[in-house]
Design a protein around this motif. Structure first.
Motif, mmCIF file in Angstrom:
data_model
loop_
_atom_site.group_PDB
_atom_site.id
_atom_site.type_symbol
_atom_site.label_atom_id
_atom_site.label_comp_id
_atom_site.label_asym_id
_atom_site.label_seq_id
_atom_site.Cartn_x
_atom_site.Cartn_y
_atom_site.Cartn_z
ATOM 1 N N ALA A 7 0.835 -1.195 0.000
ATOM 2 C CA ALA A 7 0.000 0.000 0.000
ATOM 3 C C ALA A 7 0.873 1.249 0.000
ATOM 4 N N ALA A 8 0.412 2.268 -0.692
ATOM 5 C CA ALA A 8 1.139 3.540 -0.745
ATOM 6 C C ALA A 8 1.173 4.172 0.643
ATOM 7 N N ALA A 9 2.263 4.817 0.975
ATOM 8 C CA ALA A 9 2.378 5.473 2.274
ATOM 9 C C ALA A 9 1.398 6.639 2.365
ATOM 10 N N GLY A 10 0.970 6.961 3.565
ATOM 11 C CA GLY A 10 0.082 8.105 3.757
ATOM 12 C C GLY A 10 -1.376 7.759 3.600
ATOM 13 N N GLN A 11 -1.656 6.585 3.018
ATOM 14 C CA GLN A 11 -3.045 6.145 2.961
ATOM 15 C C GLN A 11 -3.092 4.714 3.434
ATOM 16 N N GLY A 12 -4.211 4.305 3.899
ATOM 17 C CA GLY A 12 -4.306 2.936 4.361
ATOM 18 C C GLY A 12 -5.754 2.560 4.555
ATOM 19 N N PRO A 13 -5.988 1.358 5.022
ATOM 20 C CA PRO A 13 -7.352 0.859 5.221
ATOM 21 C C PRO A 13 -8.148 1.785 6.140
ATOM 22 N N THR A 14 -9.427 1.824 5.911
ATOM 23 C CA THR A 14 -10.291 2.675 6.727
ATOM 24 C C THR A 14 -11.360 1.821 7.388
ATOM 25 N N ILE A 15 -11.878 2.316 8.481
ATOM 26 C CA ILE A 15 -13.073 1.715 9.081
ATOM 27 C C ILE A 15 -14.086 2.824 9.213
ATOM 28 N N ARG A 16 -15.221 2.659 8.543
ATOM 29 C CA ARG A 16 -16.245 3.680 8.591
ATOM 30 C C ARG A 16 -17.420 3.096 9.349
ATOM 31 N N ALA A 17 -17.680 3.640 10.511
ATOM 32 C CA ALA A 17 -18.771 3.143 11.350
ATOM 33 C C ALA A 17 -18.977 4.160 12.459
ATOM 34 N N ASN A 18 -19.754 3.754 13.463
ATOM 35 C CA ASN A 18 -20.001 4.653 14.580
ATOM 36 C C ASN A 18 -19.860 3.938 15.890
ATOM 37 N N ASP A 19 -19.478 4.675 16.874
ATOM 38 C CA ASP A 19 -19.592 4.193 18.239
ATOM 39 C C ASP A 19 -21.078 3.925 18.510
ATOM 40 N N PRO A 20 -21.455 2.662 18.760
ATOM 41 C CA PRO A 20 -22.884 2.361 18.899
ATOM 42 C C PRO A 20 -23.531 3.027 20.116
ATOM 43 N N TRP A 21 -22.698 3.461 21.068
ATOM 44 C CA TRP A 21 -23.271 4.067 22.272
ATOM 45 C C TRP A 21 -23.479 5.579 22.142
ATOM 46 N N ILE A 22 -23.118 6.089 20.975
ATOM 47 C CA ILE A 22 -23.236 7.537 20.793
ATOM 48 C C ILE A 22 -24.103 7.826 19.581
ATOM 49 N N ALA A 23 -25.088 8.711 19.734
ATOM 50 C CA ALA A 23 -25.976 9.065 18.634
ATOM 51 C C ALA A 23 -25.207 9.853 17.591
ATOM 52 N N SER A 24 -25.496 9.573 16.304
ATOM 53 C CA SER A 24 -24.739 10.253 15.251
ATOM 54 C C SER A 24 -25.599 10.537 14.036
ATOM 55 N N ALA A 25 -26.907 10.517 14.223
ATOM 56 C CA ALA A 25 -27.834 10.920 13.164
ATOM 57 C C ALA A 25 -27.644 10.171 11.852
ATOM 58 N N GLY A 26 -27.309 8.889 11.937
ATOM 59 C CA GLY A 26 -27.288 8.048 10.742
ATOM 60 C C GLY A 26 -26.100 8.234 9.834
ATOM 61 N N LYS A 27 -25.197 9.120 10.194
ATOM 62 C CA LYS A 27 -24.019 9.361 9.358
ATOM 63 C C LYS A 27 -22.841 8.582 9.932
#
Lengths: 240, 240
Positions: A7-27
């Motif tokens: 993988a190129a430096a400076g970028q890498g795998p991402t995890i897109r999700a939310n802390d389930p215990w905190i409200a985040s308006a669906g985003k």
DNA sequence: CGTTTAATTGAGGAAAGTCAAGTGAAGTGG
DNA sequence: CCACTTCACTTGACTTTCCTCAATTAAACG
């Protein structure tokens, strides 16, 4: 096994999700900091799949997990009679390839051209054991996956074809919104047969359901893969 | 909120699951060491629910998670028209109450008398942030839950009533085996209506399916809640 | 532009849902 | 301990819905 470039430096795998215990308006939010991502990129490689390519097969030894950069993937099981059941559709920033008993639980196939990070299991595990925050992010992502799977069950339990398809459209739209894309149009990256295998109906019934929703003025199909919701309250009423 | 007594020393919440990357022949293991359990017990309290009692309701603020000591729980969603859909059945050593956006994603009700550990979210989170091994155990448990949810979707996508009920019986038996119980008999802790709400059919259809399987000599019902599998290969063939 | 693949549409039949009545089991109170 | 009430389940008759099969149309691709 697929062989990828480092993988190129400076970028890498991402995890897109939310802390389930905190409200985040669906985003959904990007949980990993740039430093974390680059640290992960050192153990990951970039792999590409063309449209229709199989990524791995159910029951094979699970040597790597994947994180999607771009493209759409379907995870499915095949029955002995050849019929397929789609367990989930996977989009950018989704994680897949977590096994069961050391083996992949589903088969996966690229629905579009796909770019992904491939992370070897041994490297991932050693990283996890050293990094409690990363583990917590994985927990967040798994909670999200679990809710989506339960949502899928909820959809499948519906008996009316129109309800199923209406729920499916809402689901796709919600995912689009969570990724931060525009929701004036809904884009369907899969064909009618895939939709049928996901909602548990024949593809003919899916086609009729689209027609039924159009005839009621609830949706407007631009072409086979693009549509608009023209009566949102009716869609919600029918998807109950 | 339910008020419980502090947990007794020497015992504490359990997590029964498997490392998904390691084969374990379908049997689940206790992941927490006695020390871990007693450390968790200091932040947990013991709560009891009688048969039929509601534990929490979907949409309520999620202040605690639960770990079952004994008894059976159903997690369900209610539709506006009053119909219920059961998302999962929960057994001893199962974890439930993980939220979505800070709120419980399902309602839960005790199907039998239930004893459980109740763990406040704030205490759990601080424990998790300090203990990478505990987090990994939660990841294992969530993977297991995710597979079960996908299994449930797979079941719901079947069209034949006999197939659905056959799969359901195999599922219950598999869970019994994973808990280390005998599998000469299958015990159903839920009624026909609950089964119907889980497999997505009317309770009449469930009743007819049991009769159909009996008539084919595949199962033998001792009473309404106990049965034996008399032709395992036919059961597997029909559940395809 | 022709061929292949995907999607739509129609007709007929099978399967499960709904409604209603009847049976069995469990629990209650005299 | 037994009659009674209640609830869970079973069974039957009828209706609805979707699946299946087949033919046709539309779109994608070389």
């Amino acid at each position: 096994m697929v062989r990828g470039k480092p993988a190129a430096a400076g970028q890498g795998p991402t995890i897109r999700a939310n802390d389930p215990w905190i409200a985040s308006a669906g985003k959904y939010h990007q949980l990993l900091s740039p430093e974390k991502r680059s640290r992960l990129s050192s153990i990951a490689s970039v792999v590409r799949f063309r449209k229709g390519a199989e990524i791995y097969r159910q029951g094979c030894s699970a040597n790597a997990v994947f994180s999607i950069v771009s493209g759409v993937v379907k995870a499915y099981k095949t029955r002995p009679d050849g019929e397929e059941h789609i367990a989930e559709f996977l989009f950018p920033d989704d994680l897949f390839g977590l096994p069961e008993e050391g083996k992949y639980a589903n088969s996966t196939k690229a629905l579009t051209a796909v770019t992904a990070f491939q992370i070897p299991v041994v490297a991932l595990r050693s990283q996890l054991s050293k990094d409690a925050a990363l583990e917590f992010h994985v927990i967040c992502k798994l909670c999200q996956e679990l809710r989506q799977a339960q949502q899928h069950s909820f959809l499948l339990a519906r008996r009316q074809a129109l309800s199923k398809v209406a729920m499916f459209l809402q689901l796709i739209e919600r995912l689009q919104a969570a990724r931060g894309e525009r929701t004036t149009d809904i884009y369907l990256p899969m064909n009618r047969s895939d939709i049928g295998e996901y909602v548990g109906m024949s593809l003919e019934a899916v086609s009729r359901a689209f027609r039924g929703l159009s005839a009621r003025g609830i949706i407007k199909c631009q072409d086979r893969r693009h549509l608009k919701i023209t009566d949102r309250s009716a869609l919600e009423a029918i998807s109950v």
